[in-house]
Design an enzyme around this catalytic site. Structure first.
Site, mmCIF file in Angstrom:
data_model
loop_
_atom_site.group_PDB
_atom_site.id
_atom_site.type_symbol
_atom_site.label_atom_id
_atom_site.label_comp_id
_atom_site.label_asym_id
_atom_site.label_seq_id
_atom_site.Cartn_x
_atom_site.Cartn_y
_atom_site.Cartn_z
ATOM 1 N N HIS A 215 7.799 -49.560 1.861
ATOM 2 C CA HIS A 215 6.507 -49.998 1.305
ATOM 3 C C HIS A 215 6.426 -49.908 -0.215
ATOM 4 O O HIS A 215 5.735 -50.703 -0.847
ATOM 5 C CB HIS A 215 5.353 -49.180 1.887
ATOM 6 C CG HIS A 215 5.058 -49.495 3.310
ATOM 7 N ND1 HIS A 215 4.831 -50.773 3.754
ATOM 8 C CD2 HIS A 215 4.971 -48.699 4.413
ATOM 9 C CE1 HIS A 215 4.603 -50.754 5.064
ATOM 10 N NE2 HIS A 215 4.697 -49.511 5.487
ATOM 11 N N ASP A 256 10.281 -51.885 11.470
ATOM 12 C CA ASP A 256 9.111 -51.008 11.439
ATOM 13 C C ASP A 256 7.878 -51.826 11.858
ATOM 14 O O ASP A 256 7.858 -53.048 11.693
ATOM 15 C CB ASP A 256 8.938 -50.474 10.010
ATOM 16 C CG ASP A 256 7.895 -49.379 9.909
ATOM 17 O OD1 ASP A 256 8.272 -48.196 9.992
ATOM 18 O OD2 ASP A 256 6.696 -49.705 9.760
ATOM 19 N N HIS A 258 5.182 -52.005 10.410
ATOM 20 C CA HIS A 258 4.485 -52.511 9.223
ATOM 21 C C HIS A 258 5.419 -53.349 8.342
ATOM 22 O O HIS A 258 6.612 -53.048 8.228
ATOM 23 C CB HIS A 258 3.929 -51.332 8.405
ATOM 24 C CG HIS A 258 3.048 -50.441 9.216
ATOM 25 N ND1 HIS A 258 3.509 -49.253 9.760
ATOM 26 C CD2 HIS A 258 1.756 -50.570 9.607
ATOM 27 C CE1 HIS A 258 2.527 -48.683 10.442
ATOM 28 N NE2 HIS A 258 1.455 -49.456 10.372
ATOM 29 N N ASP A 343 7.175 -46.866 14.833
ATOM 30 C CA ASP A 343 5.726 -47.007 15.010
ATOM 31 C C ASP A 343 5.380 -48.273 15.788
ATOM 32 O O ASP A 343 4.206 -48.600 15.960
ATOM 33 C CB ASP A 343 4.975 -46.942 13.668
ATOM 34 C CG ASP A 343 5.712 -47.602 12.530
ATOM 35 O OD1 ASP A 343 6.675 -48.353 12.790
ATOM 36 O OD2 ASP A 343 5.322 -47.388 11.367
ATOM 37 N N TYR A 387 5.331 -42.391 14.440
ATOM 38 C CA TYR A 387 4.447 -41.230 14.326
ATOM 39 C C TYR A 387 4.062 -40.575 15.644
ATOM 40 O O TYR A 387 3.220 -39.686 15.657
ATOM 41 C CB TYR A 387 3.215 -41.634 13.492
ATOM 42 C CG TYR A 387 3.687 -42.236 12.179
ATOM 43 C CD1 TYR A 387 4.188 -41.417 11.167
ATOM 44 C CD2 TYR A 387 3.767 -43.613 12.006
ATOM 45 C CE1 TYR A 387 4.709 -41.948 10.012
ATOM 46 C CE2 TYR A 387 4.285 -44.161 10.842
ATOM 47 C CZ TYR A 387 4.756 -43.328 9.850
ATOM 48 O OH TYR A 387 5.294 -43.860 8.712
#
Ligand code: ZN
Length: 406
Positions: A215, A256, A258, A343, A387
């Site tokens: 990120h 991921d 995201h 995640d 997570y």
């Protein structure tokens, strides 16, 4: 192993299907190398979630769970723990001293990240303590972010250390504690070491990076990320393969939940690097990850976003993995990097796909099976998010099983 595999010119040099099959068998006989550094556990922070300050979901326990699950199956991998000389801080390992020993990390960071930003990450906690803003065990957390709408001049680094924390971040998930830089440096160093081992030992390498990296941009922390480990890894590869003007052709597959906005950003104009991401549609980081973001100039087509609606099943996910593989095969990469997050797991507090533990085997198989065309491209896997802490180890084991590690 033949030289063609070693140098990664898989498509150019593999003369026949049987030769490719032989190379694939040879590759699978070599055990996966896992790189781990306990200095990655030292970073422990808080975040603003909803309207509450809470311990960050991105916790040291995540890494502990993965490491202990892999250690129990160590016959299937070679786990290399980075050893460091003891430092003076309560016997903590001193990652920074080691990371700087050969200057590799500093040189790669200077070449890829903003110099002022890196200096900020190294020093801001001590500055806040010195200014009396926080106690020694406190956290640097920005409250005020840089304004980018002022057209009259470029934003400049503020003098006030309080303001500086918001100048170098884009959200409130990237707190900085006393040991944060030690972990950042250890994490980035694992990415560098992973590339070195991949080139030297001709084996796939899993780097258990923490904090994650996909990120952050080269001058802003965000999404639990401070230094972009995928960027550092690709630059380490380029530095080792200087003979090629544009660098070797690299594919980055981001799995991921995201979108990896920072990785996309860095390679957006780079025709030698293909970035492909499968991620939640309209989810964090919200402002990037759309299909129309396709790369720029000569790199047009080398950025592929495959957003997937929230609540998607593993079947829908696998369809996109298949498409991602086709796109990567057509690019003919010499090296493969995987930004691996868990995640995507059903029930993750920060994701919303319906993927279960056994599905990670299918996902990895889809990338790595012999018919995929990517099975013998030398690969580095970098840990990103995930997570549901107590399931991370199991999920990683399932993924590695599908990768061909049994
Ligand atoms: Zn994530």
């Amino acid at each position: 192993m033949s030289e063609s595999v070693a140098s990664g010119h898989v498509h150019a040099n593999a003369s026949s299907a049987s030769e490719m099959q032989k190379q694939s068998q040879e590759l699978k006989q070599t055990r996966l190398l896992v790189l781990y550094d306990r200095a990655c556990l030292l970073h422990k922070t808080i975040e603003l979630l909803g309207s509450s300050l809470v311990p960050a979901y991105e916790s040291p326990e995540r890494l502990e769970n993965i490491h202990s699950a892999l250690a129990k199956h160590s016959g299937r991998f070679e786990i290399v723990e980075v050893k460091r000389q003891s430092g003076g801080n309560n016997g903590n390992v001193n990652a920074d001293a080691n990371a700087n020993a050969d200057g590799t990390l500093d040189a790669l960071l200077a070449a890829s990240h903003d110099v002022g930003y890196i200096q900020h990450l190294k020093t801001i906690h001590a500055k806040w303590v010195a200014e009396g803003l926080i106690p020694e065990d406190g956290q640097v957390l920005p409250e005020c972010f840089r304004v980018t709408s002022v057209a009259s001049r470029a934003p400049r680094e503020p003098v006030d250390p309080f303001a500086r924390s918001g100048y170098y971040a884009f959200d409130m998930s990237t707190g900085i504690c006393k040991d944060t830089w030690t972990s950042i440096a250890a994490s980035a160093r694992l990415a560098i070491e992973a590339v070195r081992h991949m080139l030297d030992s001709k084996r796939d390498v899993l780097a258990l990076c923490r904090p994650p990296g996909h990120h952050c941009t080269t001058n802003m922390a965000g999404g639990y990320c401070y230094v972009n480990n995928a960027v550092v890894a690709v630059e380490a590869l380029r530095s080792a393969k200087k003979e090629k003007e544009e660098g070797p052709k690299v594919a980055i597959l981001d799995l991921d939940f995201h979108h990896g906005n920072g990785t996309q950003d860095y390679f957006y104009h780079d025709p030698a690097v293909l970035y492909v991401s499968i991620h939640g549609e309209n989810e964090y980081p919200y402002y990037t990850g759309f299909r129309e973001e396709a790369g720029n100039g000569r790199a047009e087509g080398a950025n592929v976003n495959l957003p997937l609606k929230t609540g998607a099943s593993v079947e829908e996910y696998l369809e996109l993995v298949g498409r991602a593989v086709e796109i990567m095969v057509a690019f003919e990469p010499e090296f493969l990097f995987v930004s691996l997050g868990f995640d995507t797991f059903k029930g993750d507090p920060l994701g919303c796909f319906m993927i279960e533990t056994e599905d990670y085997e299918k996902i990895a198989e889809c990338v790595r099976q012999e018919s995929s065309g990517l099975s013998i491209v030398p690969a580095v896997i970098l840990l990103e998010g995930g997570y549901v802490v107590q399931k991370l180890g199991e999920n990683m084991l399932a993924f590695l099983k599908g990768w061909g590690v049994r």
